[in-house]
Design an enzyme around this catalytic site. Structure first.
Site, short mmCIF file in Angstrom:
data_model
loop_
_atom_site.label_atom_id
_atom_site.label_comp_id
_atom_site.label_asym_id
_atom_site.label_seq_id
_atom_site.Cartn_x
_atom_site.Cartn_y
_atom_site.Cartn_z
N GLU A 12 0.82 -1.21 0.00
CA GLU A 12 0.00 0.00 0.00
C GLU A 12 0.85 1.26 0.00
OE1 GLU A 12 -2.89 0.02 3.14
OE2 GLU A 12 -3.61 -1.97 2.62
N ASP A 13 2.03 1.21 0.61
CA ASP A 13 2.89 2.38 0.71
C ASP A 13 3.74 2.61 -0.54
OD1 ASP A 13 2.01 2.84 3.28
OD2 ASP A 13 3.86 2.22 4.26
N THR A 14 4.30 1.53 -1.09
CA THR A 14 5.36 1.74 -2.09
C THR A 14 5.26 0.92 -3.37
OG1 THR A 14 6.83 0.05 -1.16
CG2 THR A 14 7.00 2.28 -0.22
N GLY A 34 -5.44 -10.30 2.63
CA GLY A 34 -5.79 -11.53 3.34
C GLY A 34 -5.32 -12.80 2.65
N GLU A 77 7.23 -11.65 7.59
CA GLU A 77 8.22 -11.80 6.52
C GLU A 77 9.59 -11.27 6.98
OE1 GLU A 77 8.08 -9.58 2.49
OE2 GLU A 77 6.90 -11.40 2.20
#
Length: 169
Positions: free
Chosen positions: A31-33, A62, A97
């Protein structure tokens, strides 16, 4: 946009031109990058003959990546790039992760290249600012305090790597 990129000169100098193809693994908060910094980085790496493993956006919120696929990509990658952005710690998947990446580097000849995208390494290390808020939210949602502590330790560990790296750009 103010972006601090950490580069370990020792890692970069260990890459020789005679290697056919280097494998890299990109860990990032989509979502950020995904469509900005990480996409540009991924394209630049591929143009320079790096085989880069990353979630290309085909997964939905999900969805789970097959553990086999994830671990195989980690095992064959020589360099593990972690793009730490403002909302990285909002994702339990990203935190898990990161934990696996740090575990993997302890048994293989791999290097972690952290990139602090719009966040200060101190925020990550001490879980303050956006990271602190994300961790506080996780604390209220998560019953497994051991897992939360593992993630906090992983964030601290990856941010300490940067103390030995030079700022570029």
């Amino acid at each position: 946009m103010d972006v601090n990129v950490m580069v370990n000169e020792e890692v970069i100098s260990s890459i020789t031109a005679d290697e056919d193809q280097l494998n890299l693994f990109l860990c990032f908060r989509g979502e950020d990058t995904r469509h900005t910094f990480t996409a540009t980085l991924h394209n630049a790496l591929r143009r320079n003959r790096f085989k880069t493993y990353m979630d290309d956006g085909g997964f939905k919120m999900g969805d789970q990546i097959s553990p086999f696929t994830f671990f195989k990509a980690l095992q064959v990658s020589r360099i593990l790039i972690v793009v730490l952005s403002k909302h990285f710690a909002d994702s339990t998947y990203c935190l898990e992760e990161l934990t696996k990446i740090l575990e993997c580097t302890k048994t293989k000849n791999q290097h972690i290249l952290p990139i602090f995208y719009g966040v200060d390494p101190t925020e990550v290390r001490h879980q303050i600012g956006e990271f602190g808020h994300s961790i506080a939210v996780l604390q209220t949602r998560l019953a497994d305090s051991e897992k939360l502590q593992k993630w906090k330790s992983a964030l601290s560990e990856v941010s300490r790597i940067s103390e030995y790296w030079d700022f570029v750009g």
